[in-house]
Design a protein around this motif. Structure first.
Motif, PDB file in Angstrom:
ATOM      1  N   LEU A  72       0.332   3.709  -2.781  1.00  0.00           N
ATOM      2  CA  LEU A  72      -0.979   4.614  -2.705  1.00  0.00           C
ATOM      3  C   LEU A  72      -0.930   5.542  -1.593  1.00  0.00           C
ATOM      4  O   LEU A  72      -1.504   6.627  -1.719  1.00  0.00           O
ATOM      5  CB  LEU A  72      -2.189   3.644  -2.635  1.00  0.00           C
ATOM      6  CG  LEU A  72      -3.528   4.105  -2.810  1.00  0.00           C
ATOM      7  CD1 LEU A  72      -3.827   4.929  -4.012  1.00  0.00           C
ATOM      8  CD2 LEU A  72      -4.533   3.160  -2.668  1.00  0.00           C
ATOM      9  N   TRP A  73      -0.361   5.333  -0.358  1.00  0.00           N
ATOM     10  CA  TRP A  73      -0.437   6.065   0.719  1.00  0.00           C
ATOM     11  C   TRP A  73       0.077   7.199   0.113  1.00  0.00           C
ATOM     12  O   TRP A  73      -0.135   8.447   0.528  1.00  0.00           O
ATOM     13  CB  TRP A  73       0.554   5.229   1.962  1.00  0.00           C
ATOM     14  CG  TRP A  73       1.047   5.905   2.881  1.00  0.00           C
ATOM     15  CD1 TRP A  73       2.131   6.493   3.333  1.00  0.00           C
ATOM     16  CD2 TRP A  73      -0.148   6.646   3.886  1.00  0.00           C
ATOM     17  NE1 TRP A  73       2.027   7.072   4.509  1.00  0.00           N
ATOM     18  CE2 TRP A  73       0.995   7.282   4.999  1.00  0.00           C
ATOM     19  CE3 TRP A  73      -1.318   6.655   4.065  1.00  0.00           C
ATOM     20  CZ2 TRP A  73       0.418   8.068   6.058  1.00  0.00           C
ATOM     21  CZ3 TRP A  73      -1.690   7.291   5.199  1.00  0.00           C
ATOM     22  CH2 TRP A  73      -1.213   7.879   6.190  1.00  0.00           C
TER      23      TRP A  73
ATOM     24  N   THR B 197     -14.957   3.644  -3.430  1.00  0.00           N
ATOM     25  CA  THR B 197     -14.933   3.706  -4.880  1.00  0.00           C
ATOM     26  C   THR B 197     -15.884   4.852  -5.493  1.00  0.00           C
ATOM     27  O   THR B 197     -16.126   5.084  -6.605  1.00  0.00           O
ATOM     28  CB  THR B 197     -15.404   2.428  -5.639  1.00  0.00           C
ATOM     29  OG1 THR B 197     -16.545   2.054  -4.958  1.00  0.00           O
ATOM     30  CG2 THR B 197     -14.329   1.298  -5.147  1.00  0.00           C
TER      31      THR B 197
ATOM     32  N   ASP C 291       0.872  -1.360   0.066  1.00  0.00           N
ATOM     33  CA  ASP C 291       0.133  -0.093   0.048  1.00  0.00           C
ATOM     34  C   ASP C 291       0.999   1.187   0.024  1.00  0.00           C
ATOM     35  O   ASP C 291       0.307   2.434  -0.061  1.00  0.00           O
ATOM     36  CB  ASP C 291      -0.909  -0.003   1.395  1.00  0.00           C
ATOM     37  CG  ASP C 291      -2.049  -0.929   1.187  1.00  0.00           C
ATOM     38  OD1 ASP C 291      -2.377  -1.477  -0.001  1.00  0.00           O
ATOM     39  OD2 ASP C 291      -2.696  -1.346   2.204  1.00  0.00           O
TER      40      ASP C 291
ATOM     41  N   LEU D 238      -7.461   6.988  -5.366  1.00  0.00           N
ATOM     42  CA  LEU D 238      -7.689   5.687  -5.033  1.00  0.00           C
ATOM     43  C   LEU D 238      -8.167   4.968  -6.154  1.00  0.00           C
ATOM     44  O   LEU D 238      -7.694   3.736  -6.063  1.00  0.00           O
ATOM     45  CB  LEU D 238      -8.963   5.725  -3.973  1.00  0.00           C
ATOM     46  CG  LEU D 238      -8.476   6.146  -2.515  1.00  0.00           C
ATOM     47  CD1 LEU D 238      -9.720   6.842  -1.884  1.00  0.00           C
ATOM     48  CD2 LEU D 238      -7.920   5.428  -1.681  1.00  0.00           C
TER      49      LEU D 238
ATOM     50  N   LEU E 116      -7.228   4.267   2.905  1.00  0.00           N
ATOM     51  CA  LEU E 116      -6.470   3.276   2.287  1.00  0.00           C
ATOM     52  C   LEU E 116      -6.870   1.904   2.598  1.00  0.00           C
ATOM     53  O   LEU E 116      -7.011   0.818   1.677  1.00  0.00           O
ATOM     54  CB  LEU E 116      -4.862   3.464   3.046  1.00  0.00           C
ATOM     55  CG  LEU E 116      -3.822   2.858   2.321  1.00  0.00           C
ATOM     56  CD1 LEU E 116      -3.364   3.177   0.860  1.00  0.00           C
ATOM     57  CD2 LEU E 116      -2.494   2.986   2.946  1.00  0.00           C
ATOM     58  N   SER E 117      -7.493   1.561   3.902  1.00  0.00           N
ATOM     59  CA  SER E 117      -8.087   0.174   4.386  1.00  0.00           C
ATOM     60  C   SER E 117      -9.387  -0.034   3.680  1.00  0.00           C
ATOM     61  O   SER E 117      -9.723  -1.092   3.314  1.00  0.00           O
ATOM     62  CB  SER E 117      -7.822   0.081   5.789  1.00  0.00           C
ATOM     63  OG  SER E 117      -8.632   1.072   6.391  1.00  0.00           O
ATOM     64  N   HIS E 118     -10.041   1.033   3.388  1.00  0.00           N
ATOM     65  CA  HIS E 118     -11.460   0.878   2.990  1.00  0.00           C
ATOM     66  C   HIS E 118     -11.720   1.009   1.437  1.00  0.00           C
ATOM     67  O   HIS E 118     -12.519   0.335   0.968  1.00  0.00           O
ATOM     68  CB  HIS E 118     -12.595   1.601   3.665  1.00  0.00           C
ATOM     69  CG  HIS E 118     -12.576   1.150   5.157  1.00  0.00           C
ATOM     70  ND1 HIS E 118     -13.374   0.144   5.536  1.00  0.00           N
ATOM     71  CD2 HIS E 118     -12.273   1.872   6.160  1.00  0.00           C
ATOM     72  CE1 HIS E 118     -13.325   0.215   7.072  1.00  0.00           C
ATOM     73  NE2 HIS E 118     -12.723   1.096   7.364  1.00  0.00           N
ATOM     74  N   ARG E 119     -10.679   1.789   0.967  1.00  0.00           N
ATOM     75  CA  ARG E 119     -10.748   1.964  -0.530  1.00  0.00           C
ATOM     76  C   ARG E 119     -12.148   2.218  -1.153  1.00  0.00           C
ATOM     77  O   ARG E 119     -12.797   1.338  -1.820  1.00  0.00           O
ATOM     78  CB  ARG E 119     -10.288   0.552  -1.176  1.00  0.00           C
ATOM     79  CG  ARG E 119      -8.980   0.057  -0.970  1.00  0.00           C
ATOM     80  CD  ARG E 119      -7.647   0.849  -1.703  1.00  0.00           C
ATOM     81  NE  ARG E 119      -6.618   0.576  -0.934  1.00  0.00           N
ATOM     82  CZ  ARG E 119      -5.638  -0.168  -1.450  1.00  0.00           C
ATOM     83  NH1 ARG E 119      -5.929  -0.484  -2.603  1.00  0.00           N
ATOM     84  NH2 ARG E 119      -4.506  -0.524  -0.758  1.00  0.00           N
TER      85      ARG E 119
END
Length: 79
Positions: free
Chosen positions: A12-13, A49, A9, A76, A44-47
């Motif tokens: 993306l972070w 959309t 990750d 994201l 980051l953990s839930h993404r």
């Protein structure tokens, strides 16, 4: 610096942090005024959309959702 961020990750972070920094500079405010690290970590953990999912993230209120939601969703979805 990136507390508890999984190696997969990390990119993306960094992208989320860069988006936050760019917005902060644009508006002349410190990055945490946009979103706290904890909020970015939750993204980051839930993404999320879409904006509905984004609104469930702690620290993303109606105003911030309207102001920054699309920008962070873009990051994201690209990541």
């Amino acid at each position: 610096e990136s507390k508890g961020i999984a190696p997969g990750d990390a990119a993306l972070w960094e992208a989320l942090r860069e988006a936050r920094l760019a917005l902060a500079r644009e508006q002349g405010v410190p990055p945490y005024v946009i979103f706290h690290d904890a909020t970015l970590q939750e993204m980051l953990s839930h993404r999320p959309t879409n904006l509905d999912e984004m609104s469930m993230i702690s620290g993303v209120g109606t105003r911030k959702l309207e102001k920054y939601g699309e920008a962070f969703l873009k990051v994201l979805l690209a990541g």
